[in-house]
Design a protein around this motif. Sequence first.
Motif, PDB file in Angstrom:
ATOM      1  N   GLU A  37       0.845  -1.194   0.000  1.00  0.00           N
ATOM      2  CA  GLU A  37       0.000   0.000   0.000  1.00  0.00           C
ATOM      3  C   GLU A  37       0.889   1.255   0.000  1.00  0.00           C
ATOM      4  OE1 GLU A  37      -3.178   0.225  -0.125  1.00  0.00           O
ATOM      5  OE2 GLU A  37      -3.985  -1.726   0.434  1.00  0.00           O
ATOM      6  N   PRO A  38       0.506   2.295  -0.741  1.00  0.00           N
ATOM      7  CA  PRO A  38       1.312   3.519  -0.787  1.00  0.00           C
ATOM      8  C   PRO A  38       1.585   4.114   0.585  1.00  0.00           C
ATOM      9  CG  PRO A  38      -0.335   3.563  -2.511  1.00  0.00           C
ATOM     10  CD  PRO A  38      -0.650   2.358  -1.666  1.00  0.00           C
ATOM     11  N   ARG A 183     -13.248   4.732   0.760  1.00  0.00           N
ATOM     12  CA  ARG A 183     -12.860   5.204  -0.576  1.00  0.00           C
ATOM     13  C   ARG A 183     -13.430   4.313  -1.671  1.00  0.00           C
ATOM     14  NH1 ARG A 183      -7.480   6.645   1.621  1.00  0.00           N
ATOM     15  NH2 ARG A 183      -6.867   4.500   1.233  1.00  0.00           N
ATOM     16  N   GLU A 205      -4.842   4.171  -1.192  1.00  0.00           N
ATOM     17  CA  GLU A 205      -4.688   5.604  -1.419  1.00  0.00           C
ATOM     18  C   GLU A 205      -4.366   5.906  -2.874  1.00  0.00           C
ATOM     19  OE1 GLU A 205      -2.353   9.376   0.643  1.00  0.00           O
ATOM     20  OE2 GLU A 205      -1.924   7.336   1.252  1.00  0.00           O
ATOM     21  N   LYS A 206      -3.551   5.056  -3.481  1.00  0.00           N
ATOM     22  CA  LYS A 206      -3.251   5.187  -4.904  1.00  0.00           C
ATOM     23  C   LYS A 206      -3.377   3.797  -5.513  1.00  0.00           C
ATOM     24  CE  LYS A 206       0.008   9.040  -4.442  1.00  0.00           C
ATOM     25  NZ  LYS A 206       1.417   9.472  -4.661  1.00  0.00           N
ATOM     26  N   GLY A 207      -4.329   3.625  -6.382  1.00  0.00           N
ATOM     27  CA  GLY A 207      -4.501   2.307  -6.981  1.00  0.00           C
ATOM     28  C   GLY A 207      -5.939   2.051  -7.364  1.00  0.00           C
TER      29      GLY A 207
END
Length: 249
Positions: A37-38, A183, A205-207
């Motif tokens: 994960e970021p 999210r 968070e990013k993906g």
Amino acid sequence: RTRKRPRLSKPDIPTFEAVAEAYLTVKEFPRRGDPIEPITLRVYRSYLEERVYPQIGDVLITSVGSHHFEMVYDRCVLAGFVRKTRKEALRLMTAVLKHAKAVGLISEVPTHDIDTSPTRKEKIRERIERSEKTYTPDEVYTMLAAADSLAQDDNLQIRRVWARYRPMIYFLVYTGARIGEARGFPRKGFLPQEGIVKITQRAPEKGDVGLVKSADGVRDIPLHPALREVLGEWLAGHSRTLLFGTRSD
């Protein structure tokens, strides 16, 4: 800040920092399995840059030994870092060294005999911290009231921002869902007729949006009346697939 990734060169023995950066790259872009994960990647990098690199970053990977674990740990103690931080710094050191062995840079992974178990005072302090970090009902209701107020602020920009934040805060409070689950929450998971919120997916968070981490993460949560009203109003204002998605989801 952006760091230039050190490149490993076979003729030269790389430093611990170079190997650590290569390890982070592998975690971020694995050949098999899911990438890290970021937010976890940022935490790992923070630990390495702030706790480990200043002590042993320039030490050749083949020269790292048990005394380097002690150097890092002692520095963490002097800096006043909590036990969890000290323990995580040592764990990351070991992970980097295991990566070094996996790619053939070292033949054995150095170990240490540092006792990371909590002292009596640390146990008491950790118990106090856990209790203090739990929000009371009054504090939760204060946050919800603040969100209500900001969503009706005189400033147009603030109103627009909190039009989205308010339902998300309500969602987190009344479902107990993780932020990644919020999210990635789809509008089809909001089932007011059945009186439930169905958690099935998440978004890092990013993906990309994907399924929750485990089968136990799939769950039905009773729909609180306050949440029913807020989410109903929010969903009536858009037709996106994700409850809190952008225009392109």
